[in-house]
Design a protein around this motif. Structure first.
Motif, PDB file in Angstrom:
ATOM      1  N   UNK A  22      64.172 -79.595  63.520  1.00  0.00           N
ATOM      2  CA  UNK A  22      64.821 -79.283  64.799  1.00  0.00           C
ATOM      3  C   UNK A  22      66.188 -79.944  64.920  1.00  0.00           C
ATOM      4  N   UNK A  23      66.334 -81.130  64.337  1.00  0.00           N
ATOM      5  CA  UNK A  23      67.603 -81.857  64.436  1.00  0.00           C
ATOM      6  C   UNK A  23      67.866 -82.600  63.139  1.00  0.00           C
ATOM      7  N   UNK A  24      68.978 -82.289  62.491  1.00  0.00           N
ATOM      8  CA  UNK A  24      69.422 -83.005  61.299  1.00  0.00           C
ATOM      9  C   UNK A  24      70.656 -83.820  61.675  1.00  0.00           C
ATOM     10  N   UNK A  25      70.577 -85.132  61.534  1.00  0.00           N
ATOM     11  CA  UNK A  25      71.651 -86.036  61.954  1.00  0.00           C
ATOM     12  C   UNK A  25      72.412 -86.523  60.728  1.00  0.00           C
ATOM     13  N   UNK A  26      73.709 -86.224  60.681  1.00  0.00           N
ATOM     14  CA  UNK A  26      74.575 -86.743  59.624  1.00  0.00           C
ATOM     15  C   UNK A  26      75.286 -87.980  60.147  1.00  0.00           C
ATOM     16  N   UNK A  27      75.074 -89.092  59.454  1.00  0.00           N
ATOM     17  CA  UNK A  27      75.730 -90.340  59.815  1.00  0.00           C
ATOM     18  C   UNK A  27      76.835 -90.600  58.801  1.00  0.00           C
ATOM     19  N   UNK A  28      78.076 -90.538  59.239  1.00  0.00           N
ATOM     20  CA  UNK A  28      79.193 -90.860  58.354  1.00  0.00           C
ATOM     21  C   UNK A  28      79.213 -92.371  58.141  1.00  0.00           C
ATOM     22  N   UNK A  29      79.028 -92.774  56.896  1.00  0.00           N
ATOM     23  CA  UNK A  29      78.973 -94.179  56.549  1.00  0.00           C
ATOM     24  C   UNK A  29      79.961 -94.457  55.421  1.00  0.00           C
ATOM     25  N   UNK A  30      79.941 -95.665  54.908  1.00  0.00           N
ATOM     26  CA  UNK A  30      80.763 -96.040  53.759  1.00  0.00           C
ATOM     27  C   UNK A  30      79.877 -96.684  52.717  1.00  0.00           C
ATOM     28  N   UNK A  31      80.321 -96.660  51.465  1.00  0.00           N
ATOM     29  CA  UNK A  31      79.503 -97.188  50.375  1.00  0.00           C
ATOM     30  C   UNK A  31      79.075 -98.618  50.655  1.00  0.00           C
ATOM     31  N   UNK A  32      79.973 -99.446  51.196  1.00  0.00           N
ATOM     32  CA  UNK A  32      79.684-100.860  51.398  1.00  0.00           C
ATOM     33  C   UNK A  32      79.063-101.179  52.752  1.00  0.00           C
ATOM     34  N   UNK A  33      78.565-100.158  53.495  1.00  0.00           N
ATOM     35  CA  UNK A  33      77.925-100.379  54.789  1.00  0.00           C
ATOM     36  C   UNK A  33      76.398-100.302  54.676  1.00  0.00           C
ATOM     37  N   UNK A  34      75.858-100.888  53.636  1.00  0.00           N
ATOM     38  CA  UNK A  34      74.403-100.831  53.420  1.00  0.00           C
ATOM     39  C   UNK A  34      73.644-101.488  54.564  1.00  0.00           C
ATOM     40  N   UNK A  57      76.603 -99.050  41.956  1.00  0.00           N
ATOM     41  CA  UNK A  57      75.264 -99.272  41.400  1.00  0.00           C
ATOM     42  C   UNK A  57      74.258 -99.550  42.515  1.00  0.00           C
ATOM     43  N   UNK A  58      74.684-100.359  43.494  1.00  0.00           N
ATOM     44  CA  UNK A  58      73.794-100.655  44.627  1.00  0.00           C
ATOM     45  C   UNK A  58      73.516 -99.393  45.427  1.00  0.00           C
ATOM     46  N   UNK A  59      74.540 -98.543  45.581  1.00  0.00           N
ATOM     47  CA  UNK A  59      74.342 -97.286  46.306  1.00  0.00           C
ATOM     48  C   UNK A  59      73.361 -96.393  45.556  1.00  0.00           C
ATOM     49  N   UNK A  60      73.466 -96.376  44.228  1.00  0.00           N
ATOM     50  CA  UNK A  60      72.552 -95.561  43.421  1.00  0.00           C
ATOM     51  C   UNK A  60      71.107 -96.020  43.637  1.00  0.00           C
ATOM     52  N   UNK A  61      70.884 -97.317  43.639  1.00  0.00           N
ATOM     53  CA  UNK A  61      69.540 -97.845  43.856  1.00  0.00           C
ATOM     54  C   UNK A  61      69.033 -97.507  45.256  1.00  0.00           C
ATOM     55  N   UNK A  62      69.942 -97.583  46.237  1.00  0.00           N
ATOM     56  CA  UNK A  62      69.587 -97.245  47.615  1.00  0.00           C
ATOM     57  C   UNK A  62      69.205 -95.774  47.728  1.00  0.00           C
TER      58      UNK A  62
END
Length: 360
Positions: A111-123, A158-163
């Protein structure tokens, strides 16, 4: 003979006749007034002739604008290949998509898909959101899901890939992850939904764009959307900046100029799912895309889709103002500049029993 030849011939005819007429009668007192009138007619003719090219240019501009307007001849809207990962308006590629580990399995049943614009280093921000208002426990009963849109080239890849492997909710493009590239992130999200979220199914009912420093009151917002916009086909709703934006919310420290067409704040806006493909198709037709994400999507692209513009104003979406009292968020859809710590604090209040914000 073409129109320019006819125009030139008329120039010679009128001017020659007028000059001869004026020379013949200028010496006679009775006809001096006629000579002045003759001269005035010549001047008027030249003025009108000079305006014809500009009128023609304006006509051509209107025709060009008409050609840029999106054709909606297809009943389901423009079709996008789910396996084509190129975001054509800007020439970059999607290099990572959400997987089966994500909080949703199919756009068709969302019903609702939320796109959150983030940055690689905002884990840390993504973690706070996953543990609060966008947790699986909170969204699953609502048939809602969240996807984080990021760029590349900065931060720990690399951290983003693991996330991404752990949570499966990352949508990534191979463009530099900077503030001025928010336009690319939002267009990438439109592309993803246009391909029915990489699976070629039907789009979600509603699509939201927000940022990673926003608290979203999903149950309250989704309930209002279903109640007030149930039959909407092409709709964008949010806080129109020209109406509610406080000072200092724009990059240069000013509110949105009134001379700009109405657009809604990128801190949080919602559009109907089927509109995503049409906005994505329209993105390729924008002559001079602005690097202001919310203006590009909700004004420049929307104006090219018949029936999608203007957006619907709703003051329950944030326009950038700071909400100091957590309990005020009970009656709001979004709140701006919420730190990771405050995300948790607000969520603890909202989920405690009894809820201190509902103690009247």
């Amino acid at each position: 003979m073409d129109s320019s030849g006819v125009s030139g011939w008329m120039h010679h005819l009128v001017v020659d006749a007028s000059v001869k007429y004026c020379n013949c009668y200028a010496s006679r007192p009775f006809y001096r007034l006629v000579s002045v009138a003759c001269f005035a007619l010549c001047v008027l003719f030249f003025v009108l002739s000079a305006q014809q090219p500009s009128v023609s240019r304006r006509t051509h501009q209107l025709h060009d604008a008409g050609r840029r307007t999106l054709s909606l001849s297809e009943p389901g809207g423009p079709r996008v290949d789910a396996f084509d990962l190129t975001v054509k308006p800007f020439g970059f590629n999607i290099v990572r998509q959400p997987t089966h580990k994500s909080s949703f399995k199919s756009c068709e049943k969302t019903d609702l898909l939320i796109f959150v614009c983030s940055s690689v280093d905002h884990a840390d921000r993504r973690t706070a959101i996953r543990e609060t208002w966008a947790s699986a426990e909170a969204l699953a009963p609502l048939n809602a899901a969240v996807v984080f849109a990021v760029g590349s080239g900065v931060g720990d890849q690399d951290a983003l890939h693991q996330e991404a492997e752990q949570f499966g909710d990352i949508l990534q493009g191979n463009f530099k992850d900077t503030y001025m590239n928010l336009t690319l992130k939002s267009t990438m999200a439109l592309k993803y939904v246009s391909g029915a979220c990489g699976r070629g199914t039907k789009p979600p009912r509603f699509v939201m764009k927000t940022d990673d420093d926003i608290f979203v009151n999903v149950p309250f917002m989704l309930s209002a959307l279903k109640k007030n916009l149930a039959g909407a086909k092409r709709m964008i709703t949010g806080c129109i900046k020209q109406r509610s934006a406080p000072r200092g919310v724009s990059a240069d420290g000013r509110t949105a100029p009134s001379i700009l067409p109405d657009f809604v704040a990128g801190a949080g806006y919602v559009l109907t799912g089927r509109l995503a493909a049409e906005l994505y198709a329209a993105a390729s037709k924008v002559v001079k895309p602005m690097k202001i994400e919310d203006f590009f999507v909700t004004a420049q692209c929307a104006k090219l889709v018949p029936g999608a513009y203007p957006p619907k104003h709703d003051p329950r979406f944030t326009c950038g103002g700071i909400v100091k009292d957590d309990c005020k968020l009970v009656s709001m859809f979004t709140a701006h500049k919420i730190t990771s710590h405050r995300q948790s604090a607000i969520w603890d209040k909202f989920t405690s029993d009894p809820n201190p914000c509902m103690d009247f």
